[in-house]
Design a protein around this motif. Structure first.
Motif, PDB file in Angstrom:
ATOM      1  N   ASP A 198       0.842  -1.195   0.000  1.00 56.79           N
ATOM      2  CA  ASP A 198       0.000   0.000   0.000  1.00 56.79           C
ATOM      3  C   ASP A 198       0.882   1.253   0.000  1.00 56.79           C
ATOM      4  OD1 ASP A 198      -1.544   2.255   0.937  1.00 56.79           O
ATOM      5  OD2 ASP A 198      -3.102   0.826   1.537  1.00 56.79           O
ATOM      6  N   ASP A 199       0.861   2.009  -1.093  1.00 56.14           N
ATOM      7  CA  ASP A 199       1.711   3.201  -1.222  1.00 56.14           C
ATOM      8  C   ASP A 199       1.408   4.244  -0.158  1.00 56.14           C
ATOM      9  OD1 ASP A 199       3.089   2.134  -3.364  1.00 56.14           O
ATOM     10  OD2 ASP A 199       1.884   3.168  -4.882  1.00 56.14           O
ATOM     11  N   ASP A 200       0.144   4.400   0.221  1.00 55.67           N
ATOM     12  CA  ASP A 200      -0.217   5.388   1.239  1.00 55.67           C
ATOM     13  C   ASP A 200       0.422   5.036   2.579  1.00 55.67           C
ATOM     14  OD1 ASP A 200      -1.703   6.836  -0.594  1.00 55.67           O
ATOM     15  OD2 ASP A 200      -3.591   5.849  -0.055  1.00 55.67           O
ATOM     16  N   ILE A 201       0.394   3.762   2.953  1.00 56.79           N
ATOM     17  CA  ILE A 201       1.016   3.327   4.210  1.00 56.79           C
ATOM     18  C   ILE A 201       2.525   3.480   4.113  1.00 56.79           C
ATOM     19  CG2 ILE A 201       1.483   1.329   5.686  1.00 56.79           C
ATOM     20  CD1 ILE A 201      -1.392   0.402   5.114  1.00 56.79           C
ATOM     21  N   ALA A 202       3.115   3.052   2.996  1.00 60.14           N
ATOM     22  CA  ALA A 202       4.567   3.168   2.816  1.00 60.14           C
ATOM     23  C   ALA A 202       5.001   4.626   2.919  1.00 60.14           C
ATOM     24  CB  ALA A 202       4.989   2.560   1.481  1.00 60.14           C
ATOM     25  N   ASP A 203       4.237   5.535   2.299  1.00 62.29           N
ATOM     26  CA  ASP A 203       4.569   6.961   2.356  1.00 62.29           C
ATOM     27  C   ASP A 203       4.458   7.497   3.779  1.00 62.29           C
ATOM     28  OD1 ASP A 203       5.041   6.966  -0.365  1.00 62.29           O
ATOM     29  OD2 ASP A 203       3.104   7.884  -0.889  1.00 62.29           O
ATOM     30  N   ALA A 204       3.408   7.108   4.496  1.00 61.71           N
ATOM     31  CA  ALA A 204       3.217   7.577   5.867  1.00 61.71           C
ATOM     32  C   ALA A 204       4.352   7.101   6.769  1.00 61.71           C
ATOM     33  CB  ALA A 204       1.869   7.095   6.413  1.00 61.71           C
ATOM     34  N   VAL A 205       4.725   5.826   6.629  1.00 65.36           N
ATOM     35  CA  VAL A 205       5.822   5.277   7.437  1.00 65.36           C
ATOM     36  C   VAL A 205       7.138   5.948   7.055  1.00 65.36           C
ATOM     37  CG1 VAL A 205       7.149   3.188   7.967  1.00 65.36           C
ATOM     38  CG2 VAL A 205       4.646   3.093   7.869  1.00 65.36           C
ATOM     39  N   PHE A 206       7.381   6.132   5.757  1.00 60.46           N
ATOM     40  CA  PHE A 206       8.584   6.815   5.290  1.00 60.46           C
ATOM     41  C   PHE A 206       8.683   8.211   5.906  1.00 60.46           C
ATOM     42  CE2 PHE A 206      10.534   9.805   2.286  1.00 60.46           C
ATOM     43  CZ  PHE A 206      11.794   9.270   2.192  1.00 60.46           C
ATOM     44  N   ASN A 207       7.575   8.952   5.906  1.00 62.37           N
ATOM     45  CA  ASN A 207       7.570  10.299   6.479  1.00 62.37           C
ATOM     46  C   ASN A 207       7.880  10.261   7.973  1.00 62.37           C
ATOM     47  OD1 ASN A 207       7.042  11.531   4.022  1.00 62.37           O
ATOM     48  ND2 ASN A 207       4.830  11.416   4.284  1.00 62.37           N
ATOM     49  N   MET A 208       7.363   9.268   8.700  1.00 65.57           N
ATOM     50  CA  MET A 208       7.663   9.126  10.124  1.00 65.57           C
ATOM     51  C   MET A 208       9.158   8.874  10.330  1.00 65.57           C
ATOM     52  SD  MET A 208       4.425   6.770  11.311  1.00 65.57           S
ATOM     53  CE  MET A 208       4.999   6.511  12.986  1.00 65.57           C
ATOM     54  N   VAL A 209       9.727   8.000   9.517  1.00 66.70           N
ATOM     55  CA  VAL A 209      11.156   7.679   9.616  1.00 66.70           C
ATOM     56  C   VAL A 209      11.995   8.923   9.351  1.00 66.70           C
ATOM     57  CG1 VAL A 209      13.028   6.375   8.513  1.00 66.70           C
ATOM     58  CG2 VAL A 209      10.874   5.229   9.097  1.00 66.70           C
ATOM     59  N   MET A 210      11.630   9.691   8.320  1.00 69.29           N
ATOM     60  CA  MET A 210      12.376  10.897   7.975  1.00 69.29           C
ATOM     61  C   MET A 210      12.269  11.952   9.079  1.00 69.29           C
ATOM     62  SD  MET A 210      13.971  10.463   5.066  1.00 69.29           S
ATOM     63  CE  MET A 210      14.440   8.956   5.877  1.00 69.29           C
ATOM     64  N   GLU A 211      11.073  12.121   9.652  1.00 69.04           N
ATOM     65  CA  GLU A 211      10.900  13.083  10.747  1.00 69.04           C
ATOM     66  C   GLU A 211      11.756  12.699  11.942  1.00 69.04           C
ATOM     67  OE1 GLU A 211       6.701  13.371  11.585  1.00 69.04           O
ATOM     68  OE2 GLU A 211       6.271  14.091   9.557  1.00 69.04           O
ATOM     69  N   ARG A 212      11.788  11.408  12.255  1.00 69.45           N
ATOM     70  CA  ARG A 212      12.600  10.940  13.386  1.00 69.45           C
ATOM     71  C   ARG A 212      14.090  11.143  13.116  1.00 69.45           C
ATOM     72  NH1 ARG A 212       9.962   6.075  16.381  1.00 69.45           N
ATOM     73  NH2 ARG A 212      12.009   5.170  16.186  1.00 69.45           N
ATOM     74  N   ALA A 213      14.514  10.904  11.868  1.00 71.64           N
ATOM     75  CA  ALA A 213      15.926  11.079  11.513  1.00 71.64           C
ATOM     76  C   ALA A 213      16.305  12.556  11.615  1.00 71.64           C
ATOM     77  CB  ALA A 213      16.186  10.564  10.096  1.00 71.64           C
ATOM     78  N   GLU A 214      15.427  13.448  11.158  1.00 72.71           N
ATOM     79  CA  GLU A 214      15.699  14.881  11.247  1.00 72.71           C
ATOM     80  C   GLU A 214      15.730  15.346  12.703  1.00 72.71           C
ATOM     81  OE1 GLU A 214      12.860  16.846   8.716  1.00 72.71           O
ATOM     82  OE2 GLU A 214      13.592  15.776   6.950  1.00 72.71           O
ATOM     83  N   ALA A 215      14.855  14.815  13.529  1.00 74.30           N
ATOM     84  CA  ALA A 215      14.831  15.177  14.948  1.00 74.30           C
ATOM     85  C   ALA A 215      16.137  14.755  15.628  1.00 74.30           C
ATOM     86  CB  ALA A 215      13.628  14.533  15.635  1.00 74.30           C
TER      87      ALA A 215
END
Length: 91
Positions: free
Chosen positions: A70-87
């Motif tokens: 599911d691209d929507d789930i993959a995108d949401a999880v990807f965004n969470m990972v990126m936010e955590r990496a930036e934090a």
């Protein structure tokens, strides 16, 4: 859960049947499912890397990794990972 996987490398089989080594970079919970994020092992995290999102599924009582279709789930999880990496970088 994340301690069980730790910072490690896994070998995944791509759609062409080739073995590719990936580095596990993060584990996140999303809508009650555990997802793991990987990047190709030969790349450093600073490079533009394709992030592969996998989910943990139980089959016959055994945990396995499965690609997120599911691209929507993959995108949401990807965004969470990126936010955590930036934090983490901001700290």
């Amino acid at each position: 859960m994340s301690e069980a996987y730790g910072n490690d490398f896994v070998t995944l089989i791509d759609e062409d049947g080739n073995e590719v080594e990936f580095e596990h970079i993060d584990t996140v919970e999303y809508q009650g499912t555990t997802y793991l994020a990987f990047i190709p092992a030969e790349l450093s995290i600073e490079e533009e890397a394709e992030v592969v999102i996998m989910q943990i599924v139980s089959e016959d009582g055994e945990e396995m990794l499965e690609a997120v279709e599911d691209d929507d789930i993959a995108d949401a999880v990807f965004n969470m990972v990126m936010e955590r990496a930036e934090a983490e970088e901001d700290e």
